[in-house]
Design a protein around this motif. Structure first.
Motif, PDB file in Angstrom:
ATOM      1  N   SER A 177     -32.765  34.900 -48.666  1.00  0.00           N
ATOM      2  CA  SER A 177     -31.897  34.109 -47.799  1.00  0.00           C
ATOM      3  C   SER A 177     -31.158  32.987 -48.540  1.00  0.00           C
ATOM      4  O   SER A 177     -30.623  32.078 -47.918  1.00  0.00           O
ATOM      5  CB  SER A 177     -32.720  33.503 -46.672  1.00  0.00           C
ATOM      6  N   THR A 178     -31.126  33.046 -49.869  1.00  0.00           N
ATOM      7  CA  THR A 178     -30.443  32.007 -50.640  1.00  0.00           C
ATOM      8  C   THR A 178     -28.950  32.019 -50.345  1.00  0.00           C
ATOM      9  O   THR A 178     -28.294  33.048 -50.420  1.00  0.00           O
ATOM     10  CB  THR A 178     -30.696  32.198 -52.151  1.00  0.00           C
ATOM     11  N   ILE A 179     -28.436  30.850 -49.991  1.00  0.00           N
ATOM     12  CA  ILE A 179     -27.015  30.663 -49.701  1.00  0.00           C
ATOM     13  C   ILE A 179     -26.297  30.121 -50.926  1.00  0.00           C
ATOM     14  O   ILE A 179     -25.169  30.462 -51.218  1.00  0.00           O
ATOM     15  CB  ILE A 179     -26.844  29.713 -48.502  1.00  0.00           C
ATOM     16  N   ALA A 180     -26.983  29.224 -51.660  1.00  0.00           N
ATOM     17  CA  ALA A 180     -26.419  28.644 -52.887  1.00  0.00           C
ATOM     18  C   ALA A 180     -27.551  28.447 -53.880  1.00  0.00           C
ATOM     19  O   ALA A 180     -28.663  28.042 -53.512  1.00  0.00           O
ATOM     20  CB  ALA A 180     -25.745  27.312 -52.581  1.00  0.00           C
ATOM     21  N   TYR A 181     -27.275  28.734 -55.148  1.00  0.00           N
ATOM     22  CA  TYR A 181     -28.273  28.611 -56.205  1.00  0.00           C
ATOM     23  C   TYR A 181     -27.595  28.054 -57.437  1.00  0.00           C
ATOM     24  O   TYR A 181     -26.704  28.672 -57.997  1.00  0.00           O
ATOM     25  CB  TYR A 181     -28.879  29.990 -56.497  1.00  0.00           C
ATOM     26  N   TYR A 182     -27.979  26.829 -57.823  1.00  0.00           N
ATOM     27  CA  TYR A 182     -27.405  26.172 -58.988  1.00  0.00           C
ATOM     28  C   TYR A 182     -28.543  25.774 -59.920  1.00  0.00           C
ATOM     29  O   TYR A 182     -29.337  24.886 -59.606  1.00  0.00           O
ATOM     30  CB  TYR A 182     -26.617  24.928 -58.581  1.00  0.00           C
ATOM     31  N   ASN A 183     -28.620  26.440 -61.064  1.00  0.00           N
ATOM     32  CA  ASN A 183     -29.627  26.134 -62.076  1.00  0.00           C
ATOM     33  C   ASN A 183     -28.897  25.549 -63.276  1.00  0.00           C
ATOM     34  O   ASN A 183     -28.247  26.267 -64.023  1.00  0.00           O
ATOM     35  CB  ASN A 183     -30.403  27.393 -62.467  1.00  0.00           C
ATOM     36  N   PHE A 184     -28.987  24.235 -63.444  1.00  0.00           N
ATOM     37  CA  PHE A 184     -28.319  23.560 -64.558  1.00  0.00           C
ATOM     38  C   PHE A 184     -29.246  23.461 -65.749  1.00  0.00           C
ATOM     39  O   PHE A 184     -28.846  22.988 -66.808  1.00  0.00           O
ATOM     40  CB  PHE A 184     -27.856  22.165 -64.132  1.00  0.00           C
ATOM     41  N   ASN A 185     -30.485  23.855 -65.606  1.00  0.00           N
ATOM     42  CA  ASN A 185     -31.494  23.767 -66.653  1.00  0.00           C
ATOM     43  C   ASN A 185     -31.594  25.086 -67.418  1.00  0.00           C
ATOM     44  O   ASN A 185     -32.648  25.687 -67.511  1.00  0.00           O
ATOM     45  CB  ASN A 185     -32.842  23.382 -66.051  1.00  0.00           C
ATOM     46  N   SER A 186     -30.459  25.549 -67.918  1.00  0.00           N
ATOM     47  CA  SER A 186     -30.495  26.815 -68.662  1.00  0.00           C
ATOM     48  C   SER A 186     -29.553  26.773 -69.838  1.00  0.00           C
ATOM     49  O   SER A 186     -28.777  25.889 -70.008  1.00  0.00           O
ATOM     50  CB  SER A 186     -30.109  27.982 -67.750  1.00  0.00           C
TER      51      SER A 186
END
Length: 186
Positions: A177-186
């Motif tokens: 059900s993810t609408i937005a996913y922001y991973n800045f730790n990559s």
């Protein structure tokens, strides 16, 4: 804003923020949850705001109090409803913050580092007031309370991911059900 040395977005609290595409909530009767990793450097700043239609906001106020708020057309006074942390977070320290709007039980909840910190009951309602015309990380509607600190991860979901005390993942995985996913730790 810029990239921090620890692979996060860094905001200086002045006039920076990241406007993001509108986040579509499939059904305003659905549950909403947000989780993020954040390190605040000072008080008074909007970490995340979801604009257009269903509105919610996460911010730091008064020397380290975390707040999660929702707006609703069903509120007779058209005001924001808040759940507020019961203790102050330390500045320059990383925290996992998880907020949820439980539509079935008419509650908004705030977890800090996997522990339920506070609950607020709200009237039976659906989200939906046009207060901010965009969604943003680190700012509120292009003006006002800009965040001063780092954000390494943000996920918005259309479900309640946790129901009790949990151990936060350093980099949580997206769910169906993810609408937005922001991973800045990559």
């Amino acid at each position: 804003f810029g990239l921090g040395q620890d692979y996060s977005l860094y905001f200086d609290g002045e006039n920076d923020g990241v406007q993001i595409d509108q986040l579509t909530i499939p059904n305003s009767d659905d549950d909403i949850s947000i989780e993020l990793w954040v390190k605040a450097n000072s008080s008074e700043g909007t970490i995340f705001v979801k604009g257009e239609g269903n509105h919610f906001i996460i911010k730091i106020v008064q020397d380290g109090i975390v707040q999660f708020g929702v707006w609703s057309t069903a509120f007779s006074d058209s005001t924001l409803r808040w759940v507020v942390s019961t203790y102050l977070i330390d500045f320059a320290k990383w925290y996992h913050i998880y907020c949820e709007f439980d539509n079935l039980n008419n509650e908004i909840r705030l977890f800090i580092n996997g522990v339920l910190n506070n609950i607020t009951e709200i009237p039976n309602q659906n989200l939906g007031v046009d207060v901010c015309q965009h969604s943003a990380i680190g700012e509120y509607c292009s003006s006002g309370t800009n965040f001063n600190g780092n954000i390494s991860f943000l996920q918005v979901m259309n479900e309640l991911k946790y129901s009790a005390t949990f151990v936060p993942d350093l980099i949580p995985s997206p769910v169906n059900s993810t609408i937005a996913y922001y991973n800045f730790n990559s």
